[in-house]
Design a protein around this motif. Structure first.
Motif, PDB file in Angstrom:
ATOM      1  N   LEU A 133      36.825  -9.789  50.701  1.00  0.00           N
ATOM      2  CA  LEU A 133      37.233  -9.539  51.931  1.00  0.00           C
ATOM      3  C   LEU A 133      36.378  -9.061  52.987  1.00  0.00           C
ATOM      4  O   LEU A 133      36.105  -9.475  54.181  1.00  0.00           O
ATOM      5  CB  LEU A 133      38.430  -8.267  51.919  1.00  0.00           C
ATOM      6  N   LEU A 134      35.397  -8.167  52.605  1.00  0.00           N
ATOM      7  CA  LEU A 134      34.293  -7.812  53.725  1.00  0.00           C
ATOM      8  C   LEU A 134      33.475  -9.030  53.837  1.00  0.00           C
ATOM      9  O   LEU A 134      32.846  -9.061  55.157  1.00  0.00           O
ATOM     10  CB  LEU A 134      33.421  -6.857  52.742  1.00  0.00           C
ATOM     11  N   ILE A 135      33.286  -9.964  53.032  1.00  0.00           N
ATOM     12  CA  ILE A 135      32.536 -10.928  53.324  1.00  0.00           C
ATOM     13  C   ILE A 135      33.213 -12.074  54.233  1.00  0.00           C
ATOM     14  O   ILE A 135      32.672 -12.541  55.097  1.00  0.00           O
ATOM     15  CB  ILE A 135      32.097 -11.788  52.165  1.00  0.00           C
ATOM     16  N   ALA A 136      34.336 -12.103  54.149  1.00  0.00           N
ATOM     17  CA  ALA A 136      35.288 -12.939  54.783  1.00  0.00           C
ATOM     18  C   ALA A 136      35.314 -12.237  56.472  1.00  0.00           C
ATOM     19  O   ALA A 136      35.194 -12.967  57.244  1.00  0.00           O
ATOM     20  CB  ALA A 136      36.680 -13.180  54.579  1.00  0.00           C
ATOM     21  N   GLN A 137      35.442 -11.076  56.559  1.00  0.00           N
ATOM     22  CA  GLN A 137      35.366 -10.242  57.677  1.00  0.00           C
ATOM     23  C   GLN A 137      33.975 -10.509  58.604  1.00  0.00           C
ATOM     24  O   GLN A 137      33.966 -10.543  59.657  1.00  0.00           O
ATOM     25  CB  GLN A 137      35.799  -9.012  57.547  1.00  0.00           C
ATOM     26  N   ALA A 138      33.084 -10.358  57.733  1.00  0.00           N
ATOM     27  CA  ALA A 138      31.643 -10.545  58.190  1.00  0.00           C
ATOM     28  C   ALA A 138      31.300 -11.867  59.078  1.00  0.00           C
ATOM     29  O   ALA A 138      31.049 -12.166  60.040  1.00  0.00           O
ATOM     30  CB  ALA A 138      30.507 -10.347  57.170  1.00  0.00           C
ATOM     31  N   TYR A 184      26.898  -5.741  64.338  1.00  0.00           N
ATOM     32  CA  TYR A 184      26.811  -4.473  63.905  1.00  0.00           C
ATOM     33  C   TYR A 184      27.871  -4.620  62.813  1.00  0.00           C
ATOM     34  O   TYR A 184      27.588  -4.090  61.621  1.00  0.00           O
ATOM     35  CB  TYR A 184      27.280  -3.298  64.762  1.00  0.00           C
ATOM     36  N   GLU A 185      29.100  -5.106  63.012  1.00  0.00           N
ATOM     37  CA  GLU A 185      30.114  -5.194  61.843  1.00  0.00           C
ATOM     38  C   GLU A 185      29.995  -6.219  60.996  1.00  0.00           C
ATOM     39  O   GLU A 185      30.054  -5.898  59.715  1.00  0.00           O
ATOM     40  CB  GLU A 185      31.438  -5.516  62.526  1.00  0.00           C
ATOM     41  N   LEU A 186      28.992  -7.370  61.251  1.00  0.00           N
ATOM     42  CA  LEU A 186      28.912  -8.114  60.272  1.00  0.00           C
ATOM     43  C   LEU A 186      27.890  -7.771  59.297  1.00  0.00           C
ATOM     44  O   LEU A 186      27.818  -8.012  57.964  1.00  0.00           O
ATOM     45  CB  LEU A 186      28.279  -9.475  60.952  1.00  0.00           C
ATOM     46  N   LEU A 190      28.641  -6.802  55.325  1.00  0.00           N
ATOM     47  CA  LEU A 190      27.792  -7.562  54.136  1.00  0.00           C
ATOM     48  C   LEU A 190      27.198  -6.428  53.338  1.00  0.00           C
ATOM     49  O   LEU A 190      27.137  -6.561  52.127  1.00  0.00           O
ATOM     50  CB  LEU A 190      26.737  -8.519  54.655  1.00  0.00           C
ATOM     51  N   LEU A 191      26.447  -5.295  53.985  1.00  0.00           N
ATOM     52  CA  LEU A 191      26.345  -4.382  53.319  1.00  0.00           C
ATOM     53  C   LEU A 191      27.389  -3.779  52.130  1.00  0.00           C
ATOM     54  O   LEU A 191      27.024  -3.417  51.174  1.00  0.00           O
ATOM     55  CB  LEU A 191      25.572  -3.189  54.161  1.00  0.00           C
ATOM     56  N   GLY A 192      28.307  -3.485  52.678  1.00  0.00           N
ATOM     57  CA  GLY A 192      29.457  -2.947  51.915  1.00  0.00           C
ATOM     58  C   GLY A 192      29.828  -3.813  50.937  1.00  0.00           C
ATOM     59  O   GLY A 192      30.198  -3.412  49.709  1.00  0.00           O
ATOM     60  N   ALA A 193      29.887  -4.975  51.036  1.00  0.00           N
ATOM     61  CA  ALA A 193      30.132  -5.938  49.773  1.00  0.00           C
ATOM     62  C   ALA A 193      29.111  -5.944  48.932  1.00  0.00           C
ATOM     63  O   ALA A 193      29.449  -5.997  47.583  1.00  0.00           O
ATOM     64  CB  ALA A 193      30.172  -7.374  50.579  1.00  0.00           C
ATOM     65  N   ALA A 194      27.934  -5.887  49.213  1.00  0.00           N
ATOM     66  CA  ALA A 194      26.508  -5.906  48.375  1.00  0.00           C
ATOM     67  C   ALA A 194      26.993  -4.387  47.367  1.00  0.00           C
ATOM     68  O   ALA A 194      26.735  -4.382  46.099  1.00  0.00           O
ATOM     69  CB  ALA A 194      25.317  -5.864  48.973  1.00  0.00           C
ATOM     70  N   LEU A 195      27.230  -3.499  48.031  1.00  0.00           N
ATOM     71  CA  LEU A 195      27.245  -1.970  47.222  1.00  0.00           C
ATOM     72  C   LEU A 195      28.551  -2.094  46.463  1.00  0.00           C
ATOM     73  O   LEU A 195      28.212  -1.543  45.219  1.00  0.00           O
ATOM     74  CB  LEU A 195      27.605  -0.924  48.384  1.00  0.00           C
ATOM     75  N   LEU A 196      29.578  -2.692  46.701  1.00  0.00           N
ATOM     76  CA  LEU A 196      30.695  -2.702  45.859  1.00  0.00           C
ATOM     77  C   LEU A 196      30.276  -3.639  44.779  1.00  0.00           C
ATOM     78  O   LEU A 196      30.819  -3.067  43.466  1.00  0.00           O
ATOM     79  CB  LEU A 196      31.942  -3.232  46.850  1.00  0.00           C
ATOM     80  N   LEU A 197      29.734  -4.658  45.030  1.00  0.00           N
ATOM     81  CA  LEU A 197      29.434  -5.606  43.776  1.00  0.00           C
ATOM     82  C   LEU A 197      28.339  -4.740  42.760  1.00  0.00           C
ATOM     83  O   LEU A 197      28.475  -5.012  41.726  1.00  0.00           O
ATOM     84  CB  LEU A 197      28.960  -6.951  44.209  1.00  0.00           C
ATOM     85  N   VAL A 198      27.486  -4.032  43.337  1.00  0.00           N
ATOM     86  CA  VAL A 198      26.266  -3.216  42.592  1.00  0.00           C
ATOM     87  C   VAL A 198      27.029  -2.115  41.843  1.00  0.00           C
ATOM     88  O   VAL A 198      26.469  -1.838  40.848  1.00  0.00           O
ATOM     89  CB  VAL A 198      25.021  -3.126  43.395  1.00  0.00           C
ATOM     90  N   LEU A 199      27.976  -1.398  42.595  1.00  0.00           N
ATOM     91  CA  LEU A 199      28.153  -0.280  42.177  1.00  0.00           C
ATOM     92  C   LEU A 199      29.501  -0.289  41.252  1.00  0.00           C
ATOM     93  O   LEU A 199      29.983   1.019  40.601  1.00  0.00           O
ATOM     94  CB  LEU A 199      28.407   0.844  43.172  1.00  0.00           C
TER      95      LEU A 199
END
Length: 286
Positions: A133-138, A184-186, A190-199
């Motif tokens: 979802l975060l990637i799609a929004q970005a 900024y939102e993009l 993307l940063l949020g998506a990466a953090l979710l996948l890593v954590l």
């Protein structure tokens, strides 16, 4: 001095015969496609039937677009109704104007209904979809760049988004560069998506906790980004409606995450039951 000036595209679509293809729609479509690929992969490796992802994606996207448009029109009715306004333009989605809150809510309801129908754990499905979802929004935010819309105020920072004179709001005609809130939102998404996948594994963010973490991350960033924007929006007490929504949803999600960690600790090692085929799914349970 603005030395990292970002030029806005000189076009926002092209004609294909009698059909006008809008860049905004292409960005949304690109985001959906990338998200679909990621969801399909994550769904499969967790033991779900990847063939069902097409149904999930199709119905969630359709419901999401309708819900997002309804939210936008409901929160900004003056753009479409009243003297000098054309009410039918409320249906012109390609001109921009989708409220993420309505989209997520409508899409979530459809996914929940499908999970009930297939006897699949909704929390597990939501966790699969959260980073996508975060990637799609970005990717979808690039549509605002093409439309030269929803940008922030004039910037004194060493970067800025170039906006053509015809797209500058009243009172800002003398400024040439503005905060690139789409960027900024993009980046935030993307940063949020990466953090979710890593954590996800180290923090054992299963059983719906990853989706709740997505909501917390997105609303936190959206609250501050919304405050930078200068497009016309309804305000109360100096804050825009979407800022209030972001704050309320953020606080609710934080409380929910605490409850989830207490009541549903860890990750489900087998989050999906065997999904029945279409014939079995359509028949009543016995």
């Amino acid at each position: 001095m603005v030395w990292l000036s970002i030029p806005s595209p000189s076009w926002n679509g092209f004609n294909l015969g009698p059909l006008r293809v809008h860049a905004y729609a292409l960005c949304i479509l690109a985001g959906v496609m990338v998200a679909w690929l990621l969801v399909r992969h994550r769904y499969r490796v967790r033991g779900g039937n990847p063939e069902q992802v097409e149904s999930l994606t199709l119905w969630a996207v359709l419901a999401g677009i309708i819900g997002a448009r309804i939210y936008h029109v409901t929160t900004d009715p003056e753009l479409y109704f009243g003297p000098g306004r054309d009410w039918y333009r409320a249906f012109f989605i390609w001109e921009g104007g989708l409220g993420i809150w309505g989209g997520v809510a409508a899409g979530a309801l459809v996914v929940w209904w499908l999970c009930r129908r297939w006897q699949v754990n909704f929390g597990a499905v939501a966790d699969v979809m959260a980073p996508a979802l975060l990637i799609a929004q970005a990717i979808g935010r690039l549509g605002n760049w093409f439309n030269q819309e929803l940008f922030g105020g004039p910037t004194t920072l060493p970067w800025g988004l170039e906006i053509a004179p015809q797209y500058r709001p009243v009172g800002y005609e003398q400024f040439a560069t503005f905060h690139p809130t789409f960027l900024y939102e993009l980046v935030w998404c993307l940063l949020g998506a990466a953090l979710l996948l890593v954590l996800e594994r180290p923090l054992r963010l299963g059983r719906g906790k990853l989706m709740t973490s997505y909501v917390i991350w997105y609303t936190l960033g959206r609250f501050f980004i919304e405050g930078v924007r200068i497009d016309k929006a309804n305000q109360f007490g100096g804050l825009r409606v979407n800022e209030y929504v972001s704050l309320v949803v953020f606080l609710a999600a934080v409380a929910l995450l605490v409850v989830q960690f207490v009541r549903y600790p860890g990750r489900d090692p087998q989050p999906f039951v065997q999904i029945p085929d279409e014939a079995e799914a359509a028949s009543p349970a016995v």
